[in-house]
Design a protein around this motif. Structure first.
Motif, PDB file in Angstrom:
ATOM      1  N   ASP A  53       0.816  -1.225   0.000  1.00 17.45           N
ATOM      2  CA  ASP A  53       0.000   0.000   0.000  1.00 17.45           C
ATOM      3  C   ASP A  53       0.845   1.268   0.000  1.00 17.45           C
ATOM      4  O   ASP A  53       0.319   2.363   0.153  1.00 17.45           O
ATOM      5  CB  ASP A  53      -0.979   0.004   1.175  1.00 17.45           C
ATOM      6  CG  ASP A  53      -0.299  -0.061   2.530  1.00 17.45           C
ATOM      7  OD1 ASP A  53       0.935  -0.239   2.581  1.00 17.45           O
ATOM      8  OD2 ASP A  53      -1.000   0.069   3.554  1.00 17.45           O
ATOM      9  N   GLY A  54       2.144   1.105  -0.204  1.00 15.07           N
ATOM     10  CA  GLY A  54       3.040   2.242  -0.371  1.00 15.07           C
ATOM     11  C   GLY A  54       4.063   1.930  -1.439  1.00 15.07           C
ATOM     12  O   GLY A  54       4.511   0.782  -1.572  1.00 15.07           O
ATOM     13  N   LEU A  55       4.424   2.938  -2.237  1.00 14.35           N
ATOM     14  CA  LEU A  55       5.369   2.724  -3.335  1.00 14.35           C
ATOM     15  C   LEU A  55       6.297   3.928  -3.448  1.00 14.35           C
ATOM     16  O   LEU A  55       5.841   5.078  -3.487  1.00 14.35           O
ATOM     17  CB  LEU A  55       4.625   2.531  -4.658  1.00 14.35           C
ATOM     18  CG  LEU A  55       5.495   2.342  -5.907  1.00 14.35           C
ATOM     19  CD1 LEU A  55       6.263   1.019  -5.840  1.00 14.35           C
ATOM     20  CD2 LEU A  55       4.641   2.400  -7.182  1.00 14.35           C
ATOM     21  N   SER A  56       7.594   3.650  -3.486  1.00 12.96           N
ATOM     22  CA  SER A  56       8.591   4.691  -3.731  1.00 12.96           C
ATOM     23  C   SER A  56       9.418   4.277  -4.934  1.00 12.96           C
ATOM     24  O   SER A  56       9.911   3.142  -4.999  1.00 12.96           O
ATOM     25  CB  SER A  56       9.490   4.876  -2.505  1.00 12.96           C
ATOM     26  OG  SER A  56      10.439   5.895  -2.728  1.00 12.96           O
ATOM     27  N   VAL A  57       9.588   5.188  -5.876  1.00 15.21           N
ATOM     28  CA  VAL A  57      10.213   4.874  -7.161  1.00 15.21           C
ATOM     29  C   VAL A  57      11.360   5.851  -7.427  1.00 15.21           C
ATOM     30  O   VAL A  57      11.235   7.054  -7.209  1.00 15.21           O
ATOM     31  CB  VAL A  57       9.195   4.968  -8.308  1.00 15.21           C
ATOM     32  CG1 VAL A  57       9.863   4.666  -9.649  1.00 15.21           C
ATOM     33  CG2 VAL A  57       8.025   4.030  -8.064  1.00 15.21           C
ATOM     34  N   ALA A  58      12.470   5.310  -7.922  1.00 13.02           N
ATOM     35  CA  ALA A  58      13.584   6.137  -8.385  1.00 13.02           C
ATOM     36  C   ALA A  58      14.021   5.629  -9.749  1.00 13.02           C
ATOM     37  O   ALA A  58      14.261   4.428  -9.915  1.00 13.02           O
ATOM     38  CB  ALA A  58      14.750   6.093  -7.404  1.00 13.02           C
ATOM     39  N   SER A  59      14.111   6.527 -10.716  1.00 13.57           N
ATOM     40  CA  SER A  59      14.507   6.145 -12.066  1.00 13.57           C
ATOM     41  C   SER A  59      14.822   7.391 -12.873  1.00 13.57           C
ATOM     42  O   SER A  59      14.128   8.405 -12.757  1.00 13.57           O
ATOM     43  CB  SER A  59      13.379   5.356 -12.753  1.00 13.57           C
ATOM     44  OG  SER A  59      13.732   5.019 -14.077  1.00 13.57           O
ATOM     45  N   PHE A  60      15.864   7.300 -13.690  1.00 14.00           N
ATOM     46  CA  PHE A  60      16.193   8.384 -14.613  1.00 14.00           C
ATOM     47  C   PHE A  60      15.481   8.230 -15.952  1.00 14.00           C
ATOM     48  O   PHE A  60      15.290   9.203 -16.677  1.00 14.00           O
ATOM     49  CB  PHE A  60      17.704   8.419 -14.876  1.00 14.00           C
ATOM     50  CG  PHE A  60      18.523   8.964 -13.752  1.00 14.00           C
ATOM     51  CD1 PHE A  60      18.393  10.277 -13.336  1.00 14.00           C
ATOM     52  CD2 PHE A  60      19.450   8.163 -13.112  1.00 14.00           C
ATOM     53  CE1 PHE A  60      19.164  10.789 -12.310  1.00 14.00           C
ATOM     54  CE2 PHE A  60      20.230   8.656 -12.079  1.00 14.00           C
ATOM     55  CZ  PHE A  60      20.087   9.978 -11.673  1.00 14.00           C
ATOM     56  N   THR A  61      15.137   6.991 -16.314  1.00 10.86           N
ATOM     57  CA  THR A  61      14.651   6.716 -17.666  1.00 10.86           C
ATOM     58  C   THR A  61      13.182   6.297 -17.692  1.00 10.86           C
ATOM     59  O   THR A  61      12.726   5.716 -18.681  1.00 10.86           O
ATOM     60  CB  THR A  61      15.520   5.624 -18.326  1.00 10.86           C
ATOM     61  OG1 THR A  61      15.541   4.453 -17.486  1.00 10.86           O
ATOM     62  CG2 THR A  61      16.941   6.112 -18.529  1.00 10.86           C
ATOM     63  N   LEU A  62      12.458   6.603 -16.637  1.00 11.48           N
ATOM     64  CA  LEU A  62      11.043   6.256 -16.567  1.00 11.48           C
ATOM     65  C   LEU A  62      10.175   7.173 -17.433  1.00 11.48           C
ATOM     66  O   LEU A  62       9.072   6.808 -17.824  1.00 11.48           O
ATOM     67  CB  LEU A  62      10.579   6.316 -15.111  1.00 11.48           C
ATOM     68  CG  LEU A  62       9.147   5.884 -14.781  1.00 11.48           C
ATOM     69  CD1 LEU A  62       8.897   4.440 -15.218  1.00 11.48           C
ATOM     70  CD2 LEU A  62       8.880   6.040 -13.287  1.00 11.48           C
TER      71      LEU A  62
END
Length: 392
Positions: A53-62
């Motif tokens: 129920d929680g999401l953290s995202v890291a990306s340069f190419t998303l």
């Protein structure tokens, strides 16, 4: 105005360290790499997708997607969401924010995932629009990408503190030795100090083995309450302390210290421990000069003494100062923003006794640090965390 001290992270743990093996180049999208990371997290933690129920995202190419667009790709419906565009500091920042969300009851289980793709030519395109600083202060001089900026920082640091290329080589050689036992490392050829010193120069004083190799891949971990991890039967590590700081020491003409130096006393006090009690260290290592800064600024030695510290310690997994025990980015590869999560995932494995490569004997406490978003003469983001494995 006096800042309040951060409150602790009691009851918050990390579990389910996940790596999607790296590839030098990939036509798979960033969305695909991130989806594989989430699927692996769910499988390893024996959880249904609805439990996240929680999401953290890291990306340069998303791009053109962001974290919210990714929720539809992944079929998630989180009540807490974060997108952390801070490169090598993203893992620490994601961890801190996720931990606070769990403490506040805004989420029960947060998946922290990071991943990037690397199609041929994609890294060049990424650098072309990395920041306004890079467009204005780097590209006009024909020095595209981070190599020129880090050569500038490295040259200044060497002159200021008497560091030699041999000192940087000690880091690279030790990390390659660690990587030989780590199954996901892309660099599998042994590296000697002679090999390091004899490699071609890239941007003086930076040589070939001072530079990370861009690649594709993904990393991830879960943040939850200790009680939930125990109920699920998951090995876990406590988050004992964490700090972050941005644009520290802005009046320094050239960066020779980072935000760790501002907040390290609070980091150690929060964890109720000292540098001498740490069993292994995972620093962000896109270039060796940043490793030296972290060793100093986090209190393992005084500013300007990292050179002597390196000469007095063995940085391999069986040595006196186990450091970047998977091989770090310099030998595993730099999968974009996943590089900021690599150290956390490796530390989590080590302190729970589940290393994929060489296990540090008796490892229980680990320090992980992050560094990111280089402009021209400095990186803006820094952070660190202390993890402690559950006592047997």
């Amino acid at each position: 105005m006096t800042s309040r001290r951060r409150t602790g992270y009691d009851g918050v743990v990390l579990a389910a360290p996940t790596t999607i093996p790296y590839e030098r180049h990939s036509e798979r999208s960033a969305q695909g790499w991130l989806a594989r990371a989430l699927a692996a997290l769910l499988r390893d933690a024996r959880l249904d997708k609805g439990a996240i129920d929680g999401l953290s995202v890291a990306s340069f190419t998303l791009a053109p997607d962001s974290a919210v667009g990714l929720t539809q790709h992944l079929g998630l419906s989180p009540r807490w969401l974060d997108h952390v565009p801070m490169g090598g500091a993203s893992g620490i920042v994601s961890l801190r924010r996720a931990a606070r969300a769990v403490q506040a009851g805004d989420a029960d289980i947060v998946a922290c995932i990071a991943g990037d793709t690397n199609a041929p030519g994609a890294f060049r395109d990424l650098l072309a629009g990395f920041s306004r600083f890079s467009q204005d202060a780097v590209y006009p001089y024909g020095a595209a990408g981070p190599n020129g900026s880090f050569a500038f920082l490295t040259d200044h640091y060497m002159r200021r503190f008497g560091v030699t290329r041999e000192d940087f080589g000690r880091i690279c050689v030790a990390q390659r030795a660690n990587a030989l036992a780590y199954p996901h490392a892309l660099m599998k050829k042994p590296l000697s100090l002679e090999d390091y010193l004899g490699a071609r120069m890239i941007s003086d004083p930076i040589g070939l083995f001072d530079c990370v190799m861009p690649c594709a891949g993904a990393e991830g971990f879960l943040v939850m309450r200790e009680a939930d991890a125990r109920a699920q039967g998951l090995p876990f590590a406590h988050l004992r302390a964490a700090i972050e700081r941005h644009n520290a020491f802005p009046d320094d003409p050239i960066q020779e210290r980072g935000g760790w130096a501002v907040d390290r006393d609070e980091l150690w006090a929060m964890a109720a421990t000292t540098p001498d009690a740490i069993d292994l260290v995972e620093t962000y290592d896109d270039y060796p000069v940043i490793v030296l800064m972290q060793i100093e600024d986090l209190g393992f030695c005084a500013k300007g003494e990292a050179r002597d510290f390196l000469r007095a310690h063995d940085l391999t997994t069986g040595g006196t100062f186990p450091h970047n025990t998977s091989g770090g980015q310099l030998s595993v590869g730099q999968a974009g923003a996943a590089g900021g999560h690599l150290g956390i995932v490796e530390a989590l494995r080590q302190v729970t006794g589940r290393a994929l490569g060489s296990q540090v004997a008796g490892a229980r406490r680990a320090l992980v640090s992050g560094f990111g978003m280089i402009n021209y003469d400095r990186g803006l983001c820094s952070g660190a965390a202390i993890l402690e494995g559950d006592a047997p």
